[in-house]
Design an enzyme around this catalytic site. Sequence first.
Site, PDB file in Angstrom:
ATOM      1  N   ASP A   1     -10.903   2.897   3.745  1.00 46.44           N
ATOM      2  CA  ASP A   1     -11.175   1.458   3.591  1.00 46.44           C
ATOM      3  C   ASP A   1     -12.676   1.196   3.434  1.00 46.44           C
ATOM      4  O   ASP A   1     -13.078   0.095   3.056  1.00 46.44           O
ATOM      5  CB  ASP A   1     -10.669   0.689   4.824  1.00 46.44           C
ATOM      6  CG  ASP A   1      -9.377  -0.065   4.537  1.00 46.44           C
ATOM      7  OD1 ASP A   1      -9.095  -0.315   3.347  1.00 46.44           O
ATOM      8  OD2 ASP A   1      -8.682  -0.411   5.504  1.00 46.44           O
TER       9      ASP A   1
ATOM     10  N   GLN B   1      -4.497  -1.374   9.499  1.00 48.18           N
ATOM     11  CA  GLN B   1      -4.409  -2.701   8.889  1.00 48.18           C
ATOM     12  C   GLN B   1      -5.004  -3.761   9.829  1.00 48.18           C
ATOM     13  O   GLN B   1      -4.665  -3.814  11.006  1.00 48.18           O
ATOM     14  CB  GLN B   1      -2.932  -3.025   8.574  1.00 48.18           C
ATOM     15  CG  GLN B   1      -2.731  -4.343   7.883  1.00 48.18           C
ATOM     16  CD  GLN B   1      -3.364  -4.393   6.495  1.00 48.18           C
ATOM     17  OE1 GLN B   1      -3.220  -3.483   5.692  1.00 48.18           O
ATOM     18  NE2 GLN B   1      -4.078  -5.462   6.204  1.00 48.18           N
TER      19      GLN B   1
ATOM     20  N   LYS C   1       0.840  -1.205   0.000  1.00 48.13           N
ATOM     21  CA  LYS C   1       0.000   0.000   0.000  1.00 48.13           C
ATOM     22  C   LYS C   1       0.874   1.254   0.000  1.00 48.13           C
ATOM     23  O   LYS C   1       0.592   2.215  -0.720  1.00 48.13           O
ATOM     24  CB  LYS C   1      -0.950  -0.021   1.202  1.00 48.13           C
ATOM     25  CG  LYS C   1      -2.056  -1.072   1.038  1.00 48.13           C
ATOM     26  CD  LYS C   1      -2.855  -1.317   2.305  1.00 48.13           C
ATOM     27  CE  LYS C   1      -3.817  -2.499   2.095  1.00 48.13           C
ATOM     28  NZ  LYS C   1      -4.569  -2.852   3.306  1.00 48.13           N
TER      29      LYS C   1
END
Length: 280
Positions: A120, A97, A53
């Site tokens: 997200d 994460q 990422k």
Amino acid sequence: MQAKIIDGKAIARDIKEELRVEVERLKANGTVPTLAVVLVGGDPASAVYVKNKKAACAHVGIRSLSYELPADTTEASLLELVEELNSRQDVHGILVQLPLPVQIDEDKVLMAIRPEKDVDGFHPMNVGNLSIGRPGFVSCTPAGILELLKRTGIQLKGKKCVIVGRSNIVGKPVAMLLLREHATVTICHSRTEDLPGECRQADVLVAAVGIPNFIKGSHVKPGAVVIDVGINRLADGKLCGDVDYVECLEVAGHITPVPGGVGPMTIAMLMKNCVEAASK
Ligand code: NDP
């Protein structure tokens, strides 16, 4: 005739190139799109995801801020960091994460991220906005699947779409997105009766099951579009999807490979969400 292979890698590359231009424009106007990436503990798979990422951010021109916290981090201190990032004007997106260590309640952390910075798309506010057709961040894998379909020129209006899997992060949001595109949507799961029969109705079949080679050629209507979300690691270390690629290639009209299909789109859509967050 063999199915056309949908090249997710190439489509993701195109999207990232478009985003680079957009990032340049934002920077010229004084905004440096910034994503805060929070990793708690040393899970090797998570570390790889975070590395990828951050590399994508660098490629597109997004600034990434890295927070690597020890595995014994308390929930309170993680929530404190999220609060700090929420209040920082120069941080546009926050990504924590998953999975988080056991002492931390994931839901609590995801709910603490301001919906405007939730790139997200996991915050219930964003999930709810998707369900009721309001603007908001859509989680990256489902958004990537829709983008793959659109950029391949697949018509969705009035078509029958069958999704195998009803998870909160893939199956359900994919269903909502396809419904928004005026498809007729069926969601299948482990209690579905006659799953092969349901699948054979599909003009577009999306497999998000988590079982290697689960969808066979006999599940597929000739000419259908088959989207394989699965990422399964086999004993020999190779990656494999939820779709029996060799069998379905002979029946489908279009198919995504694993790797190189849905996977690369997920990160591209994360970048897209970051740029959108910074544009607001
Ligand atoms: P989950 O395990 O959360 O959900 C799996 C779904 O499949 C469940 O709804 C389950 O049904 C259903 N299912 C399981 N067994 C069967 C069966 N025998 N028949 C019918 N349905 C069944 O998985 P995720 O949605 O998180 O992920 C699915 C796959 O996608 C995984 O391989 C994952 O690695 C991959 N993935 C890939 C991403 C990418 O970037 N490409 C991102 C996220 C996930 P029930 O609800 O009834 O238990």
